[in-house]
Design a protein around this motif. Structure first.
Motif, PDB file in Angstrom:
ATOM      1  N   HIS A  82     -12.941  10.183   5.873  1.00  0.00           N
ATOM      2  CA  HIS A  82     -11.595  10.161   5.304  1.00  0.00           C
ATOM      3  C   HIS A  82     -10.836  11.428   5.665  1.00  0.00           C
ATOM      4  O   HIS A  82     -11.445  12.455   5.949  1.00  0.00           O
ATOM      5  CB  HIS A  82     -11.686  10.023   3.786  1.00  0.00           C
ATOM      6  CG  HIS A  82     -12.227   8.693   3.391  1.00  0.00           C
ATOM      7  ND1 HIS A  82     -11.426   7.582   3.317  1.00  0.00           N
ATOM      8  CD2 HIS A  82     -13.480   8.273   3.153  1.00  0.00           C
ATOM      9  CE1 HIS A  82     -12.180   6.546   3.014  1.00  0.00           C
ATOM     10  NE2 HIS A  82     -13.433   6.931   2.908  1.00  0.00           N
ATOM     11  N   ASN A 133     -13.227   2.651  -0.151  1.00  0.00           N
ATOM     12  CA  ASN A 133     -12.218   1.607  -0.270  1.00  0.00           C
ATOM     13  C   ASN A 133     -12.296   0.653   0.916  1.00  0.00           C
ATOM     14  O   ASN A 133     -12.201   1.071   2.065  1.00  0.00           O
ATOM     15  CB  ASN A 133     -10.857   2.330  -0.283  1.00  0.00           C
ATOM     16  CG  ASN A 133      -9.717   1.429  -0.632  1.00  0.00           C
ATOM     17  OD1 ASN A 133      -9.747   0.226  -0.360  1.00  0.00           O
ATOM     18  ND2 ASN A 133      -8.688   2.001  -1.245  1.00  0.00           N
ATOM     19  N   ILE A 155       0.875  -1.164   0.000  1.00  0.00           N
ATOM     20  CA  ILE A 155       0.000   0.000   0.000  1.00  0.00           C
ATOM     21  C   ILE A 155       0.916   1.219   0.000  1.00  0.00           C
ATOM     22  O   ILE A 155       1.735   1.380   0.909  1.00  0.00           O
ATOM     23  CB  ILE A 155      -0.919  -0.017   1.231  1.00  0.00           C
ATOM     24  CG1 ILE A 155      -1.797  -1.272   1.176  1.00  0.00           C
ATOM     25  CG2 ILE A 155      -1.759   1.245   1.293  1.00  0.00           C
ATOM     26  CD1 ILE A 155      -2.767  -1.412   2.327  1.00  0.00           C
ATOM     27  N   ASN A 192      -7.977   5.811   1.344  1.00  0.00           N
ATOM     28  CA  ASN A 192      -7.784   4.606   2.173  1.00  0.00           C
ATOM     29  C   ASN A 192      -7.317   4.914   3.593  1.00  0.00           C
ATOM     30  O   ASN A 192      -6.824   4.038   4.279  1.00  0.00           O
ATOM     31  CB  ASN A 192      -6.797   3.653   1.489  1.00  0.00           C
ATOM     32  CG  ASN A 192      -5.423   4.277   1.317  1.00  0.00           C
ATOM     33  OD1 ASN A 192      -5.285   5.497   1.353  1.00  0.00           O
ATOM     34  ND2 ASN A 192      -4.414   3.453   1.149  1.00  0.00           N
ATOM     35  N   SER A 210      -8.724   6.946   7.152  1.00  0.00           N
ATOM     36  CA  SER A 210      -9.827   7.684   7.773  1.00  0.00           C
ATOM     37  C   SER A 210      -9.535   7.927   9.246  1.00  0.00           C
ATOM     38  O   SER A 210      -8.560   7.412   9.798  1.00  0.00           O
ATOM     39  CB  SER A 210     -11.132   6.904   7.630  1.00  0.00           C
ATOM     40  OG  SER A 210     -11.051   5.660   8.298  1.00  0.00           O
ATOM     41  N   ARG A 218     -10.158  -1.490   1.891  1.00  0.00           N
ATOM     42  CA  ARG A 218      -8.874  -1.620   2.601  1.00  0.00           C
ATOM     43  C   ARG A 218      -8.525  -0.256   3.167  1.00  0.00           C
ATOM     44  O   ARG A 218      -7.553   0.387   2.739  1.00  0.00           O
ATOM     45  CB  ARG A 218      -7.799  -2.135   1.645  1.00  0.00           C
ATOM     46  CG  ARG A 218      -6.427  -2.372   2.297  1.00  0.00           C
ATOM     47  CD  ARG A 218      -6.514  -3.456   3.350  1.00  0.00           C
ATOM     48  NE  ARG A 218      -5.172  -3.865   3.828  1.00  0.00           N
ATOM     49  CZ  ARG A 218      -4.732  -3.582   5.058  1.00  0.00           C
ATOM     50  NH1 ARG A 218      -5.478  -2.894   5.899  1.00  0.00           N
ATOM     51  NH2 ARG A 218      -3.541  -4.029   5.428  1.00  0.00           N
ATOM     52  N   THR A 219      -9.313   0.193   4.100  1.00  0.00           N
ATOM     53  CA  THR A 219      -9.081   1.499   4.718  1.00  0.00           C
ATOM     54  C   THR A 219      -8.499   1.312   6.110  1.00  0.00           C
ATOM     55  O   THR A 219      -8.982   0.498   6.892  1.00  0.00           O
ATOM     56  CB  THR A 219     -10.399   2.299   4.790  1.00  0.00           C
ATOM     57  OG1 THR A 219     -10.778   2.681   3.476  1.00  0.00           O
ATOM     58  CG2 THR A 219     -10.235   3.561   5.633  1.00  0.00           C
ATOM     59  N   LYS A 261      -0.801  -5.340   1.244  1.00  0.00           N
ATOM     60  CA  LYS A 261      -2.259  -5.270   1.113  1.00  0.00           C
ATOM     61  C   LYS A 261      -2.988  -6.239   2.043  1.00  0.00           C
ATOM     62  O   LYS A 261      -4.042  -5.915   2.587  1.00  0.00           O
ATOM     63  CB  LYS A 261      -2.668  -5.531  -0.333  1.00  0.00           C
ATOM     64  CG  LYS A 261      -3.685  -4.521  -0.782  1.00  0.00           C
ATOM     65  CD  LYS A 261      -3.856  -4.388  -2.261  1.00  0.00           C
ATOM     66  CE  LYS A 261      -4.583  -3.094  -2.556  1.00  0.00           C
ATOM     67  NZ  LYS A 261      -4.463  -2.642  -3.922  1.00  0.00           N
TER      68      LYS A 261
END
Lengths: 245, 245
Positions: free
Chosen positions: B53, B106, A6, B8, B10, B108-109, A56
């Protein structure tokens, strides 16, 4: 596990080590070097924390453990996620921008910072590919990125926790003398502690257990060795936990 | 400031409020609702923390303060960044996936979690656009995402800190009775505290200052009001900070 990283999230690890011999609280740093001067003739030769992007499919804790393991070969150390650093300008020094270009990484990276605790002698630094070295917390070299800030905040957290939780023992060998423990507190807190008071208080603690062993290989009179019992600490703590209110 | 958001990363905010009247430690939650059933006939109607975010040019702290201000209209509350949640599967419940599709975010956050402390009466919930409500920490509704985990970890951190730092006072009105403080500790720690012991201990603390005022508008005998002095606490703490070693 896919190794797709990422690009804008990383972990950074402040590795604290206590050196019982030199009585020094140290931080493990790696050399960041870029030899080819750029057009502004800036050569990079400073130190940074060990860190990397997260993958990821990886948790943050796993990423921190992976990075630490790559540097030290060690597993299962005391690990504490203590803060996230996400200022928009945290990687905006000139050197960092040059470095980021050469390494192709995102300047708006949020990093999750961990600290690890161990006795320095557990790390074998010979032949490490990162040119890593221990530096005393009070005598750090020039640092890259915002890593001086990260180290300072880790240190503040460690100081506070050392007064409220039994984490200091993670920095000592399994068997230690009361003097070792005093040296450790003095180096963490940056203060002088009265010998006799400290000894008197500490040997009364039920979770500091005297062993049937003394120091070996010392020229002076060998001192009594002790161990820390987490089990006993938990029991004592549960009983006393309202004392501080 | 550009309002381009980072997709991604927050912040999520656990807002703890103490209700002096009902003697309840509460959490402020907003209703998450999706009325149109999807093809699996799942209707979403649960609760989540307030969060959003982060923007590209914004610090994490500013993002958390912004989100809290949008919900409550309040500024300058006690705020603590306590942990980051970044498990790859943290938003992978069926309901969360459906929600994420409808909101286009997303999965994957990584979220940086904060908690805020205040007395509940400071928040005016009438006409709030988020359908927000207070829920007792021990009686939470069904929660979306991994927010139950986030709330539980915030609560553990609050419990620990309430024994070691003067943060509990952030949850009380400026003027409070010793009984209010005891109610607060009881609701945070989930225990019964002996009245007389607590009073005896607390009124001896130099940082708990008796005011020339008593409660008003109570049917029983009005109790003495006190305030907390952070200045005095600092002085006392600095003097005693080696006590816990």
């Amino acid at each position: 596990m896919t190794l797709e990283k990422i690009p804008n999230i990383s972990v950074d690890c402040v590795v604290f080590g206590f050196d019982v011999i030199s009585k020094s609280l140290n931080v493990l740093l790696i050399n960041r070097r870029l030899n080819k001067p750029n057009k502004e003739n800036i050569i990079i030769d400073d130190y940074v924390l060990t860190g990397y992007h997260i993958y990821k499919n990886e948790t943050l804790d796993d990423a921190a453990s992976r990075v630490l393991n790559e540097l030290t070969g060690l597993h299962n150390l005391y690990k504490k996620q203590f803060k996230v650093f996400g200022n928009p300008n945290r990687l905006m020094n000139k050197k960092d921008i040059i470095w980021a270009e050469s390494e192709n990484f995102n300047l708006r990276t949020v990093t999750v910072a961990y600290y690890f605790l161990l006795p320095t002698h557990e790390v074998n630094l010979e032949e490490n590919p990162y040119n890593a070295n221990w530096f005393p917390i009070n005598n750090l070299p020039e640092l890259g990125f915002d890593h001086e800030k990260i180290i300072n905040e880790a240190y503040e957290d460690l100081k506070f926790k050392s007064l409220h939780e039994p984490i200091t023992f993670e920095l000592l060998p399994d068997k230690f003398t009361i003097k070792d423990l005093q040296d450790l507190y003095e180096s963490i807190l940056g203060i002088q502690i009265d010998n006799r008071n400290f000894r008197r208080k500490l040997i009364k603690k039920k979770y500091i257990i005297a062993l049937d062993e003394k120091q070996t290989g010392v020229s002076k009179k060998p001192a009594q060795l002790y161990m820390f019992s987490r089990d006993v600490y938990k029991k004592v703590y549960e009983k006393n936990f309202l004392i501080n209110i």
